[in-house]
Design a protein around this motif. Sequence first.
Motif, PDB file in Angstrom:
ATOM      1  N   ASP A 299       0.868  -1.170   0.000  1.00  0.00           N
ATOM      2  CA  ASP A 299       0.000   0.000   0.000  1.00  0.00           C
ATOM      3  C   ASP A 299       0.908   1.225   0.000  1.00  0.00           C
ATOM      4  OD1 ASP A 299      -1.783   2.041   0.401  1.00  0.00           O
ATOM      5  OD2 ASP A 299      -2.763   1.161   2.144  1.00  0.00           O
ATOM      6  N   VAL A 300       1.071   1.844  -1.164  1.00  0.00           N
ATOM      7  CA  VAL A 300       1.945   3.006  -1.340  1.00  0.00           C
ATOM      8  C   VAL A 300       1.087   4.182  -1.785  1.00  0.00           C
ATOM      9  CG1 VAL A 300       3.998   3.932  -2.461  1.00  0.00           C
ATOM     10  CG2 VAL A 300       3.834   1.467  -2.009  1.00  0.00           C
ATOM     11  N   PRO A 301       0.735   5.081  -0.886  1.00  0.00           N
ATOM     12  CA  PRO A 301      -0.070   6.229  -1.283  1.00  0.00           C
ATOM     13  C   PRO A 301       0.680   7.110  -2.277  1.00  0.00           C
ATOM     14  CG  PRO A 301      -0.043   5.967   1.113  1.00  0.00           C
ATOM     15  CD  PRO A 301       1.007   5.050   0.556  1.00  0.00           C
ATOM     16  N   PRO A 302      -0.027   7.878  -3.101  1.00  0.00           N
ATOM     17  CA  PRO A 302       0.631   8.787  -4.046  1.00  0.00           C
ATOM     18  C   PRO A 302       1.542   9.767  -3.308  1.00  0.00           C
ATOM     19  CG  PRO A 302      -1.707   8.611  -4.527  1.00  0.00           C
ATOM     20  CD  PRO A 302      -1.496   7.915  -3.213  1.00  0.00           C
ATOM     21  N   SER A 303       2.669  10.095  -3.925  1.00  0.00           N
ATOM     22  CA  SER A 303       3.637  11.000  -3.307  1.00  0.00           C
ATOM     23  C   SER A 303       4.040  12.084  -4.289  1.00  0.00           C
ATOM     24  CB  SER A 303       4.877  10.229  -2.857  1.00  0.00           C
ATOM     25  OG  SER A 303       5.880  11.111  -2.391  1.00  0.00           O
ATOM     26  N   ALA A 304       4.183  13.317  -3.756  1.00  0.00           N
ATOM     27  CA  ALA A 304       4.678  14.443  -4.547  1.00  0.00           C
ATOM     28  C   ALA A 304       5.976  14.959  -3.937  1.00  0.00           C
ATOM     29  CB  ALA A 304       3.632  15.553  -4.603  1.00  0.00           C
ATOM     30  N   THR A 305       6.811  14.015  -3.475  1.00  0.00           N
ATOM     31  CA  THR A 305       8.037  14.363  -2.771  1.00  0.00           C
ATOM     32  C   THR A 305       9.197  13.534  -3.321  1.00  0.00           C
ATOM     33  OG1 THR A 305       7.747  12.649  -1.084  1.00  0.00           O
ATOM     34  CG2 THR A 305       6.664  14.768  -0.681  1.00  0.00           C
ATOM     35  N   ASN A 306      10.323  13.570  -2.615  1.00  0.00           N
ATOM     36  CA  ASN A 306      11.453  12.723  -2.988  1.00  0.00           C
ATOM     37  C   ASN A 306      11.508  11.461  -2.141  1.00  0.00           C
ATOM     38  OD1 ASN A 306      12.282  13.794  -0.543  1.00  0.00           O
ATOM     39  ND2 ASN A 306      14.365  14.271  -1.225  1.00  0.00           N
ATOM     40  N   PHE A 307      10.354  11.009  -1.674  1.00  0.00           N
ATOM     41  CA  PHE A 307      10.249   9.759  -0.917  1.00  0.00           C
ATOM     42  C   PHE A 307       8.884   9.140  -1.171  1.00  0.00           C
ATOM     43  CE2 PHE A 307       8.754  13.105   1.968  1.00  0.00           C
ATOM     44  CZ  PHE A 307       7.507  12.615   2.339  1.00  0.00           C
ATOM     45  N   ILE A 308       8.753   7.899  -0.752  1.00  0.00           N
ATOM     46  CA  ILE A 308       7.448   7.246  -0.743  1.00  0.00           C
ATOM     47  C   ILE A 308       7.158   6.768   0.673  1.00  0.00           C
ATOM     48  CG2 ILE A 308       7.535   6.521  -3.164  1.00  0.00           C
ATOM     49  CD1 ILE A 308       8.197   3.660  -2.085  1.00  0.00           C
ATOM     50  N   ALA A 309       5.889   6.647   0.977  1.00  0.00           N
ATOM     51  CA  ALA A 309       5.458   6.023   2.229  1.00  0.00           C
ATOM     52  C   ALA A 309       4.891   4.650   1.916  1.00  0.00           C
ATOM     53  CB  ALA A 309       4.407   6.886   2.918  1.00  0.00           C
ATOM     54  N   VAL A 310       5.218   3.688   2.725  1.00  0.00           N
ATOM     55  CA  VAL A 310       4.662   2.337   2.611  1.00  0.00           C
ATOM     56  C   VAL A 310       3.873   2.079   3.885  1.00  0.00           C
ATOM     57  CG1 VAL A 310       5.138  -0.104   2.341  1.00  0.00           C
ATOM     58  CG2 VAL A 310       6.611   1.583   1.207  1.00  0.00           C
ATOM     59  N   ARG A 311       2.578   1.823   3.726  1.00  0.00           N
ATOM     60  CA  ARG A 311       1.740   1.572   4.884  1.00  0.00           C
ATOM     61  C   ARG A 311       1.581   0.067   5.061  1.00  0.00           C
ATOM     62  NH1 ARG A 311      -3.625   4.763   4.842  1.00  0.00           N
ATOM     63  NH2 ARG A 311      -3.657   3.774   2.805  1.00  0.00           N
ATOM     64  N   LEU A 312       2.074  -0.428   6.184  1.00  0.00           N
ATOM     65  CA  LEU A 312       2.005  -1.854   6.490  1.00  0.00           C
ATOM     66  C   LEU A 312       0.781  -2.147   7.370  1.00  0.00           C
ATOM     67  CD1 LEU A 312       5.803  -2.443   7.009  1.00  0.00           C
ATOM     68  CD2 LEU A 312       4.403  -3.206   5.088  1.00  0.00           C
ATOM     69  N   PRO A 313       0.401  -3.417   7.489  1.00  0.00           N
ATOM     70  CA  PRO A 313      -0.830  -3.745   8.218  1.00  0.00           C
ATOM     71  C   PRO A 313      -0.834  -3.310   9.675  1.00  0.00           C
ATOM     72  CG  PRO A 313      -0.187  -5.579   6.828  1.00  0.00           C
ATOM     73  CD  PRO A 313       0.938  -4.589   6.775  1.00  0.00           C
ATOM     74  N   ASP A 314       0.334  -3.277  10.318  1.00  0.00           N
ATOM     75  CA  ASP A 314       0.348  -2.892  11.724  1.00  0.00           C
ATOM     76  C   ASP A 314       1.740  -2.395  12.109  1.00  0.00           C
ATOM     77  OD1 ASP A 314       1.981  -5.252  12.753  1.00  0.00           O
ATOM     78  OD2 ASP A 314       0.241  -6.318  11.939  1.00  0.00           O
ATOM     79  N   ALA A 315       1.821  -1.774  13.283  1.00  0.00           N
ATOM     80  CA  ALA A 315       3.065  -1.177  13.738  1.00  0.00           C
ATOM     81  C   ALA A 315       4.121  -2.227  14.066  1.00  0.00           C
ATOM     82  CB  ALA A 315       2.800  -0.293  14.956  1.00  0.00           C
ATOM     83  N   ASP A 316       3.695  -3.388  14.553  1.00  0.00           N
ATOM     84  CA  ASP A 316       4.666  -4.432  14.896  1.00  0.00           C
ATOM     85  C   ASP A 316       5.423  -4.904  13.664  1.00  0.00           C
ATOM     86  OD1 ASP A 316       3.967  -4.315  17.548  1.00  0.00           O
ATOM     87  OD2 ASP A 316       2.582  -6.008  17.461  1.00  0.00           O
ATOM     88  N   LEU A 317       4.699  -5.098  12.570  1.00  0.00           N
ATOM     89  CA  LEU A 317       5.359  -5.520  11.339  1.00  0.00           C
ATOM     90  C   LEU A 317       6.285  -4.423  10.830  1.00  0.00           C
ATOM     91  CD1 LEU A 317       5.762  -7.513   9.026  1.00  0.00           C
ATOM     92  CD2 LEU A 317       3.726  -6.541   7.922  1.00  0.00           C
ATOM     93  N   ALA A 318       5.838  -3.184  10.885  1.00  0.00           N
ATOM     94  CA  ALA A 318       6.687  -2.075  10.438  1.00  0.00           C
ATOM     95  C   ALA A 318       7.953  -1.989  11.267  1.00  0.00           C
ATOM     96  CB  ALA A 318       5.907  -0.761  10.502  1.00  0.00           C
ATOM     97  N   ALA A 319       7.823  -2.190  12.576  1.00  0.00           N
ATOM     98  CA  ALA A 319       8.999  -2.146  13.449  1.00  0.00           C
ATOM     99  C   ALA A 319       9.966  -3.273  13.113  1.00  0.00           C
ATOM    100  CB  ALA A 319       8.566  -2.227  14.913  1.00  0.00           C
ATOM    101  N   ARG A 320       9.443  -4.449  12.834  1.00  0.00           N
ATOM    102  CA  ARG A 320      10.314  -5.583  12.501  1.00  0.00           C
ATOM    103  C   ARG A 320      11.044  -5.344  11.191  1.00  0.00           C
ATOM    104  NH1 ARG A 320       9.634 -10.110   9.467  1.00  0.00           N
ATOM    105  NH2 ARG A 320       7.354  -9.971   9.323  1.00  0.00           N
ATOM    106  N   VAL A 321      10.330  -4.873  10.178  1.00  0.00           N
ATOM    107  CA  VAL A 321      10.968  -4.604   8.887  1.00  0.00           C
ATOM    108  C   VAL A 321      12.012  -3.507   9.036  1.00  0.00           C
ATOM    109  CG1 VAL A 321      10.580  -3.724   6.557  1.00  0.00           C
ATOM    110  CG2 VAL A 321       8.982  -5.395   7.544  1.00  0.00           C
ATOM    111  N   HIS A 322      11.681  -2.470   9.774  1.00  0.00           N
ATOM    112  CA  HIS A 322      12.627  -1.381  10.001  1.00  0.00           C
ATOM    113  C   HIS A 322      13.900  -1.907  10.653  1.00  0.00           C
ATOM    114  CE1 HIS A 322      14.199   2.150  12.317  1.00  0.00           C
ATOM    115  NE2 HIS A 322      13.942   2.765  11.174  1.00  0.00           N
ATOM    116  N   ARG A 323      13.748  -2.767  11.647  1.00  0.00           N
ATOM    117  CA  ARG A 323      14.900  -3.332  12.352  1.00  0.00           C
ATOM    118  C   ARG A 323      15.718  -4.228  11.446  1.00  0.00           C
ATOM    119  NH1 ARG A 323      12.167  -5.580  15.792  1.00  0.00           N
ATOM    120  NH2 ARG A 323      12.182  -7.741  15.041  1.00  0.00           N
TER     121      ARG A 323
END
Length: 369
Positions: A299-323
């Motif tokens: 899930d990548v919302p449209p971006s008008a910047t020099n980055f993208i945001a990726v929205r994951l199903p929950d914060a725990d998964l995002a924290a694990r991927v980040h780590r």
Amino acid sequence: MSRYARHLDRSGPANPFPGLKALERKLGREVPHRLGSNEGLDMPHRALKARFGDAVAELARAYGDAEAMEVRQRLVSLLGTPLEALLVDAGADSLMALALRTLCDPGSTVIASAGTYPTFRHFAEGQGCRLVEVDYHDAPGSLAPDLDALAARAVHEQARVVYLANPDNPSGHLHSDADVLALRNALPEDCTLLLDEAYHDFRDDADAPAAGEVWPGVVRLRTFSKAHGLAGLRIGYTIAEPALIDIMHKVRIHYAVSSLALAAAETVLDHPEETAQHIRDVNARRDALADHLRTLGADVPPSATNFIAVRLPDADLAARVHRELLEAGTLVHRPAHPALGHVLRISTLEDALVPGRLAALERALEPRA
């Protein structure tokens, strides 16, 4: 009620250091003998010259132009903004702090989206402000500041300042100018919209005439850090009503922008084709990375910047991927605010497109059995 901080309703303070360049412009002639500023003008700088060359050593010895006249004049030509509506300072962060110092008293209420650029909260609370947060509009395919909610809360709380990043950080969402101006018109009369446009240059319509307009009741913040590649030198500018610019000058640090930063900004503004090509390259990489991750189910919302945001199903998964990415040597950004803990922000550098660079994220996107 005045829109300025109470101590600025009086005649003072006034900054005591307008600088030599400002004095020379006032006199209409050069002052060749600089014996009043206590600079190290006779420092030989042998080591500095050996490392960086004569030009950097020369710039390092003297204070820069406190009025940044050369940069501002170039911005006038580029944007059509009146000279008196421009102020140059040490990056958008410094301008943000300056705006809060100008507009807010201790205890003033300010409004922002929950999870937006965290430096605003840092500066607002440091100024003694009361921060009230409003949730993002968070739905599949969309992650955006809720303008109606921001306006309603500002009215209810009698806010002094509403902060909006547009394009947004960390979502990348872009609101139209019409929507932003509608937000401003919905705010209390003495409330200022602090509009952080750090990523403005990556908009498809960045060169439109509205880019340089002065909007009543709005402080527009820009930076040379992103599209112009000068993050390490700390320089940016604001567009605001001249009366507000005059008040901001009273409480700003006049020599916060170095001579080197001023010269660098002048140089990149004199070579717009290099910046334009960089922006095209960044946007192409952004679109390629977003498309790649979407094909994997992200899930990548449209971006008008020099980055993208990726929205994951929950914060725990995002924290694990980040780590896991960090353990592999790759740093992406995960907002610290719990409201956006499920989001990862990825800069669209060429390095982001190297196969395997985001392997931990790609694995997390694989369908689960």
